[in-house]
Design a protein around this motif. Structure first.
Motif, short mmCIF file in Angstrom:
data_model
loop_
_atom_site.label_atom_id
_atom_site.label_comp_id
_atom_site.label_asym_id
_atom_site.label_seq_id
_atom_site.Cartn_x
_atom_site.Cartn_y
_atom_site.Cartn_z
N HIS A 57 58.07 -33.73 -33.12
CA HIS A 57 58.83 -33.40 -31.91
C HIS A 57 59.73 -34.56 -31.49
O HIS A 57 60.88 -34.35 -31.09
CB HIS A 57 57.90 -33.01 -30.77
CG HIS A 57 58.63 -32.63 -29.53
ND1 HIS A 57 59.35 -31.46 -29.42
CD2 HIS A 57 58.80 -33.29 -28.35
CE1 HIS A 57 59.93 -31.41 -28.23
NE2 HIS A 57 59.60 -32.50 -27.56
N ILE A 104 61.77 -25.34 -41.03
CA ILE A 104 60.88 -26.39 -40.52
C ILE A 104 60.55 -27.36 -41.65
O ILE A 104 60.54 -28.58 -41.45
CB ILE A 104 59.60 -25.77 -39.91
CG1 ILE A 104 59.97 -25.07 -38.60
CG2 ILE A 104 58.53 -26.82 -39.69
CD1 ILE A 104 58.87 -24.20 -38.02
N VAL A 122 52.98 -28.63 -37.70
CA VAL A 122 53.70 -27.58 -36.96
C VAL A 122 52.90 -26.29 -37.08
O VAL A 122 52.51 -25.90 -38.18
CB VAL A 122 55.12 -27.37 -37.52
CG1 VAL A 122 55.83 -26.24 -36.76
CG2 VAL A 122 55.93 -28.66 -37.46
N TRP A 169 63.35 -26.66 -31.75
CA TRP A 169 62.33 -25.63 -31.56
C TRP A 169 62.94 -24.38 -30.94
O TRP A 169 62.56 -23.26 -31.30
CB TRP A 169 61.17 -26.15 -30.72
CG TRP A 169 60.58 -27.40 -31.29
CD1 TRP A 169 60.53 -28.62 -30.69
CD2 TRP A 169 59.96 -27.56 -32.57
NE1 TRP A 169 59.92 -29.52 -31.52
CE2 TRP A 169 59.57 -28.91 -32.68
CE3 TRP A 169 59.71 -26.71 -33.64
CZ2 TRP A 169 58.93 -29.42 -33.81
CZ3 TRP A 169 59.08 -27.22 -34.77
CH2 TRP A 169 58.69 -28.55 -34.84
N GLY A 216 55.14 -28.07 -32.40
CA GLY A 216 55.20 -29.23 -33.28
C GLY A 216 54.48 -30.41 -32.64
O GLY A 216 54.58 -30.62 -31.43
N VAL A 229 52.38 -27.48 -42.19
CA VAL A 229 52.74 -26.26 -41.49
C VAL A 229 51.56 -25.30 -41.57
O VAL A 229 51.00 -25.08 -42.64
CB VAL A 229 53.99 -25.59 -42.11
CG1 VAL A 229 54.33 -24.30 -41.38
CG2 VAL A 229 55.17 -26.55 -42.11
#
Length: 149
Positions: free
Chosen positions: A88, A123, A68, A96, A83, A33
């Motif tokens: 995804h 997330i 992400v 999302w 993402g 992330v």
């Protein structure tokens, strides 16, 4: 028009909270992330800017394509969540959209840091579910916030 210097976008405590949320989210996953903050978005659509940043940070180079990006243009009140292909394909567009609504709710109340913390946590939980941590996993991308223009 006055643009805020990078150091003024978030104070040290706010930066530490967001970085801690990223580290916590990544602790039990191979996912990555990143948070990118800038004052203004040079694009009409923040998603286009997020795609540019995603590529610029090399986020598509993660082993499992599970990075992400949370992009925020503070003064323009714009954001995007992007993402990579691997994540995804697992969570789909509804995930999302749910996260975007969550962020928008926090941002409307001017709770930027809190919104980022909660969004990163959610997330991270999704990444952990789909990409659990394995002994050979390494942190492929830095955890710090990236501050743009």
């Amino acid at each position: 028009m006055r643009l805020f210097p990078k150091k003024e976008l978030f104070n040290e405590d706010e930066k530490a909270k967001v970085v801690a949320a990223v580290r916590q989210a990544e602790r039990l996953t191979s996912g990555e992330v990143r948070v990118y903050i800038e004052s203004r978005c040079a694009y009409v659509d923040a998603f286009d800017r997020a795609k540019e940043i995603f590529a610029g940070l090399g986020m598509e180079k993660t082993k499992q394509r599970n990075g992400v990006l949370l992009y925020v243009a503070l003064l323009d009140h714009q954001f995007a969540i992007l993402g990579d292909q691997g994540i995804h394909e697992k969570v789909g567009g509804e995930f999302w959209q749910k996260e975007a609504l969550l962020l928008r709710d926090y941002f409307k109340r001017n709770l930027i840091v809190e919104g980022l913390e909660v969004c990163v946590k959610e997330i991270g939980e999704s990444l952990r579910h789909h990409f659990p941590y394995a002994a050979e996993d390494k942190n492929e991308l830095p955890d710090d916030i990236v501050f743009g223009r």
